[in-house]
Design a protein around this motif. Structure first.
Motif, PDB file in Angstrom:
ATOM      1  N   GLU A 165      -2.721  -2.626 -14.076  1.00 41.11           N
ATOM      2  CA  GLU A 165      -2.529  -3.712 -12.953  1.00 41.11           C
ATOM      3  C   GLU A 165      -3.464  -4.883 -13.541  1.00 41.11           C
ATOM      4  O   GLU A 165      -4.544  -4.840 -13.599  1.00 41.11           O
ATOM      5  N   ASP A 198      -4.483   3.132 -14.548  1.00 42.82           N
ATOM      6  CA  ASP A 198      -4.489   4.631 -14.020  1.00 42.82           C
ATOM      7  C   ASP A 198      -5.051   5.465 -15.077  1.00 42.82           C
ATOM      8  O   ASP A 198      -4.131   5.421 -16.113  1.00 42.82           O
ATOM      9  N   GLN A 251      -8.867   1.867   2.070  1.00 46.65           N
ATOM     10  CA  GLN A 251      -7.854   0.660   2.367  1.00 46.65           C
ATOM     11  C   GLN A 251      -8.122  -0.320   0.806  1.00 46.65           C
ATOM     12  O   GLN A 251      -9.070  -0.299   0.317  1.00 46.65           O
ATOM     13  N   ARG A 252      -6.769  -0.964   0.687  1.00 45.37           N
ATOM     14  CA  ARG A 252      -7.110  -1.842  -0.659  1.00 45.37           C
ATOM     15  C   ARG A 252      -7.391  -3.117  -0.165  1.00 45.37           C
ATOM     16  O   ARG A 252      -6.531  -3.779   0.095  1.00 45.37           O
ATOM     17  N   GLN A 300      -7.101  -7.363  -4.698  1.00 46.18           N
ATOM     18  CA  GLN A 300      -6.252  -6.956  -5.559  1.00 46.18           C
ATOM     19  C   GLN A 300      -6.669  -7.102  -7.049  1.00 46.18           C
ATOM     20  O   GLN A 300      -6.087  -6.755  -7.748  1.00 46.18           O
ATOM     21  N   GLN A 326      -7.218   0.630  -6.332  1.00 45.30           N
ATOM     22  CA  GLN A 326      -6.535   1.657  -6.903  1.00 45.30           C
ATOM     23  C   GLN A 326      -5.613   2.104  -5.923  1.00 45.30           C
ATOM     24  O   GLN A 326      -5.878   2.609  -4.922  1.00 45.30           O
ATOM     25  N   ARG A 327      -4.284   2.119  -6.250  1.00 45.79           N
ATOM     26  CA  ARG A 327      -3.133   2.255  -5.143  1.00 45.79           C
ATOM     27  C   ARG A 327      -3.545   1.643  -3.935  1.00 45.79           C
ATOM     28  O   ARG A 327      -3.937   0.456  -3.748  1.00 45.79           O
ATOM     29  N   ARG A 328      -3.629   2.468  -2.762  1.00 43.39           N
ATOM     30  CA  ARG A 328      -3.991   1.936  -1.666  1.00 43.39           C
ATOM     31  C   ARG A 328      -5.322   2.088  -1.183  1.00 43.39           C
ATOM     32  O   ARG A 328      -5.837   2.396  -0.035  1.00 43.39           O
ATOM     33  N   MET A 329      -6.248   2.148  -2.175  1.00 43.09           N
ATOM     34  CA  MET A 329      -7.619   2.461  -2.261  1.00 43.09           C
ATOM     35  C   MET A 329      -8.760   1.310  -2.650  1.00 43.09           C
ATOM     36  O   MET A 329      -7.902   0.588  -3.403  1.00 43.09           O
ATOM     37  N   VAL A 351     -11.938   1.718  -5.073  1.00 38.34           N
ATOM     38  CA  VAL A 351     -13.139   2.401  -5.702  1.00 38.34           C
ATOM     39  C   VAL A 351     -14.496   1.932  -6.007  1.00 38.34           C
ATOM     40  O   VAL A 351     -14.299   0.966  -6.655  1.00 38.34           O
ATOM     41  N   LEU A 393       0.938  -7.378 -10.523  1.00 39.19           N
ATOM     42  CA  LEU A 393       1.735  -6.171 -10.583  1.00 39.19           C
ATOM     43  C   LEU A 393       0.749  -5.275  -9.962  1.00 39.19           C
ATOM     44  O   LEU A 393      -0.271  -5.377  -9.664  1.00 39.19           O
ATOM     45  N   ARG A 394       1.387  -4.204  -9.135  1.00 35.50           N
ATOM     46  CA  ARG A 394       0.494  -3.202  -8.672  1.00 35.50           C
ATOM     47  C   ARG A 394       1.302  -1.719  -9.054  1.00 35.50           C
ATOM     48  O   ARG A 394       2.504  -1.686  -9.035  1.00 35.50           O
TER      49      ARG A 394
END
Lengths: 388, 242, 127
Positions: A82, A144, A234-235, A238, A256-259, A261, B146-147
C-alpha cells in the motif's frame, strides 16, 4: 558445467530474497525451513515499508538503505504494497524540538519530506490526535508480510529454487578439515533424517542465527530483541502514522486490511522460540497508540503478538543500529562453506540478499551480477502453485 | 491478576502415510490468549514434531486457518475464551478439502491456482474498498491510493463449503468472490471462467463461506452478485450490446 | 492424507456438526429433496395399482386411513412445503435479494412452513 549449489537455512525475508537472488545468478538453490514460510520474525513484522525517516537522525546508514530499498520494492513488488505514504506527527512541545533535526537529517538522506499544518494533516487523516502540532508527510508505505516473502519465494521457485518446509536442521556436515559441506536435516512431515550437500550453506535464520553458528562452534552474531504488536479492529488511517520524536515504544500505527497495528517495544530475550505477551506491554501499546489515534481506546484488540528482531552489533535495544551484517565465516573464523546474514529490516530484504549473494558468488568465483533491482517479481501465488 | 484456565488441547496428527489420530496436551492458558498461542506453545515446549502454518498473528496473512471444535477459524484472532471453557477440551484439526501436508498444515496449491485463474486482485484502489470506517469521503489526492484487498486467501471458505467438499473442480467461494470483485465488465474473459458447471452456478447457497470468513469478504453475497453480472453480460450479448 | 475434495464425500453434506444457519438450510433442503424423490417413486407404484382394477385400488385407498400412513402423508406435505419455501428463499438470494439477511429469511420461511404444516395436519386429522 554443473551449477553451484547453495543451501539457504531459513525461509524468512532474508532467506527467500537470497534464494531469489542466487537463483537469478544461476545457482541451484535449496531453502530449508523448519516451519512453514515466514513463521518466525518475518511473518510477524509490523509491515512498515520504511522511508528511512525513523532512522534518519540517529542511524543514517540504515535510513539511506531504507529509502533506496523502499523505492525499489515499490517497483518490483507492487502487488503486496500500500504505497500511501506516512505521517510523522508532533503531539507535544517536546516533539517539536525534534523537528529541526528531523528535517535536516531527512534532507541529508534524500528522504522526500513535506511539512503540513495541523489542519492539513487532520484533513488527510481525520482520525489522528486533534492536538497535532505539526506533521510531515514522507514516502512510507505498508506491506503484507507473508505475501512479500511469497513473492520472492515464488519467483525463486519459478527460477528453479527448491523449498523444503517443515525441515529442521540437526547439524552441519563438514569435510573433517573444518569446511562446511552441507547439512543434516529432519523432515518433520515424515520424521525422516537426510543429509544435503552443497557448495555453500547460507545461515539466514535471523534471530535464530546463533543456533546455526553454534553448530559450527561459533558465538551468536545476533541479539534476539523482541517487541510487541497489537492489532485493533478498525482502520483509522490510510497512512503509516509515526510519532515525531526519538524512536520509542508504541510510536508507530499502521493500517493493515481493516485494522490498525500499534508497535512496538524492545527488550532482550534469550530463546526466541516463544516470547510470552504481557499485560504491561499491551497497556503501553494502548496508551502510546491512543496518543497518536485517540479512537484506539474504543477499538477492540484483534491479534496480539511478539516478534523478535535479529539485531547485530554491540549495545542493547534501540541503541543498536538497524543495518545488517553478512559474515563469511572463512574470514571471521576460518570456517569455509558457511555464510551468515542477519540483522537488517524487512524493508531492506533485497539489499541484504544482494550483499549475501555477492559474498557467496565471490567465494565460489561466480561473476554474474545482481539483477534483482530491475527484476519485477511474479505473483506471490506462484509459491503455492508451482509444485516443489 | 491474569485469569488462568486449564484446558486440554486435542490436536489432529498425521505424518506421511499414517492415518489421522489425536494427541492430547494438557496446558494452562490465559483465556484471552488466542488459539494459535496454545498451538504454538505445544510446539515450543511440549512436542517439537508438531507442524502447523502461521505467519502474521493478526489476520492479515491467512496462514493459520484450522478447524477449532469443528468450525473453521483463523486461530490467530480466535480467543480461547470464545471457543471453550475452563477445564474443557479444545479440538484443533486441519482445514477440510485441502491435502494435509503434516498434522495441521495443508497444501494450498489447488486453491491458489483458482485464485490465479480468476486473476484475483491483491491490491485495489482505495475508493473501491468496502470500508465502513472511516467515512469514505476521500480527499482528492487520496483517490489514487491503493489498499490490500480484504480476502486473505486463507481457505476457510473452501473448507466450510459443502459443495467444495465433493467437487474438486468447483472454483469455490473465494475465487468466485474475487471474480465478482474484478468484475466481468473489467475482464470479459471471466465470463467463460465463471459461467460454467464448476463456476458461479455450482453454489448451492449453504452460506457457510460467509459464516466463517474472518475478513469481511462475504463470499456468498459476492457469488450472488456475480450471478447478476453473468446474467447481465449474457443478456448484453444476446441483444448485441457492446 | 484423505482430506481432498471428492465426490464420494457426499455424506458430509448431511453432517450438521459445526454448521451454521445457512448450512442447516442446505441440509434440510437435501433431506427434503431426497424424501420427495422417494415419495415420487412410491407415488408411481401406487398409481400403478389403478391399472390392476378397482378392487386393488380400493384396498389401497382403505390403507390410507391407517394413522401411520397418514403421518407419512403429512411428512410428504411438510417436506414439500419446506423445500418449496426454502427454494423461494434461494431464488431471492440468488437474485441478490436479502442475501445479507438469509438467516432471517430462513427463519421467517420456516415459521410460515410450520404454520402451513399445522394447518394441513389439522385438516388431515380433524377434517
Amino acid at each position: 558445467m554443473t551449477k553451484p549449489h547453495a543451501i539457504i537455512i531459513g525461509a524468512g525475508f532474508t532467506g527467500v530474497a537470497t534464494a531469489h537472488d542466487l537463483a537469478l545468478r544461476g545457482f541451484d538453490v535449496t531453502v530449508v525451513e523448519r516451519g512453514d514460510i515466514c513463521n518466525g520474525t518475518s511473518g510477524r513484522t509490523h509491515g512498515l515499508l520504511h522511508s528511512g525517516g525513523r532512522y534518519a537522525v540517529k542511524d543514517k546508514e540504515s535510513a539511506i538503505e531504507c529509502i533506496d530499498e523502499n523505492t525499489i520494492l515499490r517497483k518490483i513488488v507492487p502487488q503486496v504494497i500500500e504505497p500511501n505514504g506516512g505521517l510523522f506527527i508532533a503531539i507535544e512541545e517536546g516533539d517539536l524540538a525534534y523537528a529541526e533535526q528531523f528535517i535536516e537529517s531527512c534532507e541529508e538522506c534524500h528522504i522526500q519530506l513535506d511539512e503540513l499544518t495541523p489542519q492539513q494533516a487532520l484533513k488527510l487523516e481525520p482520525n489522528i490526535n486533534p492536538k497535532v502540532l505539526s506533521a510531515f508527510i514522507i514516502p512510507d508505505g505498508t506491506f503484507d508480510p507473508l505475501r512479500l516473502a511469497l513473492a520472492f519465494a515464488g519467483t525463486a521457485k519459478h527460477n528453479g529454487a527448491k523449498f523444503r518446509t517443515y525441515t529442521e536442521v540437526q547439524g552441519l556436515l563438514t569435510d573433517g578439515k573444518g569446511t562446511v559441506t552441507g547439512i543434516k536435516v529432519l523432515d518433520r512431515a515424515s520424521n525422516k533424517s537426510q543429509e544435503l550437500h552443497a557448495d555453500v550453506v547460507v545461515n539466514a535464520t535471523g534471530a535464530w542465527a546463533g543456533q546455526i553458528t553454534g553448530m559450527a562452534g561459533l558465538d551468536a552474531p545476533v541479539k534476539p530483541t523482541p517487541g510487541i504488536m497489537v492489532a485493533y479492529d478498525q482502520r483509522f488511517v490510510q497512512r503509516a502514522i509515526n510519532r515525531l520524536n526519538v524512536p520509542g515504544d508504541g510510536d508507530i500505527v499502521l493500517p493493515q486490511r481493516r485494522m490498525v497495528v500499534v508497535g512496538t517495544t524492545s527488550f532482550d530475550a534469550e530463546n526466541p522460540d516463544y516470547i510470552p505477551v504481557t499485560d504491561e506491554q499491551i497497556k503501553i501499546m494502548l496508551d502510546r497508540g491512543s496518543e497518536l489515534i485517540p479512537g484506539i481506546r474504543n477499538a477492540k484488540p484483534r491479534g496480539i503478538y511478539m516478534a523478535t528482531r535479529p539485531l547485530v552489533g554491540g549495545g542493547s535495544g534501540r541503541s543498536i543500529a538497524r543495518t545488517f551484517k553478512c559474515y563469511d565465516h572463512k574470514e571471521t573464523h576460518g570456517i569455509d562453506g558457511l555464510v551468515t546474514i542477519t540483522g537488517g529490516k524487512a524493508t531492506t530484504l533485497r539489499a541484504m540478499a544482494e550483499k549475501t549473494a555477492d559474498v557467496v558468488c565471490a567465494k565460489l568465483g561466480v561473476t554474474t551480477a545482481c539483477v534483482t533491482k530491475e527484476t519485477p517479481l511474479l505473483s506471490y501465488r506462484q509459491y503455492y502453485t508451482i509444485p516443489n | 491478576m491474569t485469569e488462568k484456565w486449564n484446558i486440554t488441547l486435542r490436536v489432529s496428527r498425521q505424518k506421511d502415510t499414517e492415518n489421522q489420530h489425536f494427541d492430547d496436551f494438557k496446558m494452562e492458558v490465559n483465556p484471552d490468549e488466542y488459539v494459535l498461542d496454545a498451538v504454538e506453545r505445544v510446539w515450543a515446549f511440549m512436542d517439537r514434531t508438531l507442524c502447523y502454518r502461521h505467519a502474521c498473528h493478526h489476520s492479515t496473512c491467512g496462514a493459520c486457518g484450522m478447524r477449532v471444535n469443528g468450525v473453521e477459524k483463523l486461530t490467530c484472532i480466535t480467543p480461547i475464551r470464545a471457543v471453550t471453557s475452563n477445564g474443557a477440551t479444545l479440538k484443533v484439526e486441519p482445514l477440510r478439502n485441502f491435502p494435509v501436508v503434516s498434522d495441521l498444515a495443508v497444501d494450498m496449491g489447488a486453491f491458489y491456482r483458482k485464485m490465479e485463474v480468476v486473476s484475483a486482485r491483491a491490491v485495489l484502489p482505495i475508493t473501491e474498498a468496502e470500508i465502513e470506517n472511516p467515512a469514505t469521503n476521500w480527499p482528492q489526492n487520496d483517490a489514487q491510493f491503493l489498499r490490500l484487498s480484504d480476502c486473505l486467501e486463507c481457505g476457510l471458505c473452501i473448507s466450510a463449503c459443502p459443495v467444495a467438499a465433493t467437487s474438486p473442480e468447483y472454483l469455490g467461494p473465494a475465487p468466485l468472490a474475487a471474480a465478482q470483485d474484478v468484475g466481468i465488465h473489467r475482464n470479459p474473459e471471466l465470463l467463460g471462467i465463471v459461467d460454467c458447471e464448476d463456476g458461479v452456478w455450482r453454489c448451492h447457497s449453504a452460506f457457510e463461506c460467509t459464516a466463517v470468513c474472518p475478513s469481511f469478504v462475504d463470499p456468498a453475497r459476492r457469488i450472488m452478485a456475480l450471478r447478476t453480472q453473468v446474467i447481465g453480460a449474457k443478456l448484453g450479448k444476446l441483444f448485441g450490446k457492446a | 492424507m484423505n482430506n481432498q475434495p471428492s465426490a464420494n464425500k457426499f455424506w458430509a453434506w448431511f453432517n450438521p456438526m459445526g454448521r451454521q444457519v445457512g448450512g442447516w438450510a442446505f441440509i434440510l433442503n437435501r433431506i427434503t429433496a431426497l424424501g420427495l424423490t422417494f415419495y415420487l417413486f412410491l407415488h408411481l407404484i401406487v398409481l400403478n395399482q389403478l391399472a390392476q382394477g378397482p378392487a386393488a385400488y380400493g384396498g389401497f385407498i382403505a390403507l390410507t386411513e391407517n394413522p401411520i400412513v397418514k403421518l407419512g402423508e403429512l411428512l410428504v406435505v411438510a417436506a414439500a412445503i419446506m423445500h418449496g419455501l426454502n427454494g423461494i428463499r434461494i431464488i431471492f438470494t440468488s437474485f441478490g435479494i436479502g442475501v445479507t439477511r438469509q438467516k432471517e429469511l430462513f427463519y421467517g420461511f420456516m415459521v410460515v412452513a410450520l404454520v402451513a404444516i399445522l394447518f394441513f395436519a389439522a385438516r388431515m386429522y380433524m377434517g
